[in-house]
Design a protein around this motif. Sequence first.
Motif: not given
Ligand code: MN
Length: 215
Positions: A107, A109, A114, A155, A157
């Motif tokens: 995704h 932003h 971030e 990015h 995680q």
């Molecule tokens: Mn993010």
Amino acid sequence: MARVLDLLWLMVVVFPVALAAEPSPLQDFCVADLKGQVLVNGVACKNPSLVQADDFYFGGIRKKGNTSNPVGSKVSLVTVEQLPGLNTLGIAMARVDYQPWGLNPPHFHPRATELFTVLEGTIEAGFVTSNPENRFITKVLQKGDVFVFPMRLVHFQRNIGNTSARAVSTLSSQNPGIVTIANAVFGSKPDISTHILAKAFQTSNDVIDNIQLKF
Ligand code: MN
Ligand code: GLV
């Protein structure tokens, strides 16, 4: 002529810098009046004399987010929506919970950088630079480690452990926004036509139809 050149210089050199972040507040606070009818670039302020401590408080991320979903993660945002006192302050945060091997899927932003900190577990983090390089930058993070996802870059995680993981992020906007790539591309309303996506992803219409069904 000199004045015109000065003006041009101001527009080219100073203006882009001024637009690179949210503007500095011109008052101590501007607690969001979330029911206000005035549409501005942000949210209109409550009357300061009516502001209470609770306008600067949010207790909603004490508890673990519900990670029972197909990707096995939950992002609990604290933006101006949840915490009206953030209005005009240029910052927000998120708690992120992961099941074992859970993924916070690719995704970006649209309005924020971030800063991501691991609180529990071991997490693989990565982002991709813009075209034409599309360089993939990735790192395995341990508890206490910090990683930055630059503004507007894709990015993700992933928890790479057999136990739950937890992280916290700060974001450089009161309203960072999230564009989840898979949802935006395969789950738009109405759908982007199968033919367009099949060509873009160099695959068959059936493959695209199958993916679209999942979103
Ligand atoms: Mn993010
Ligand atoms: C939230 O947006 C995150 O990437 O952790």
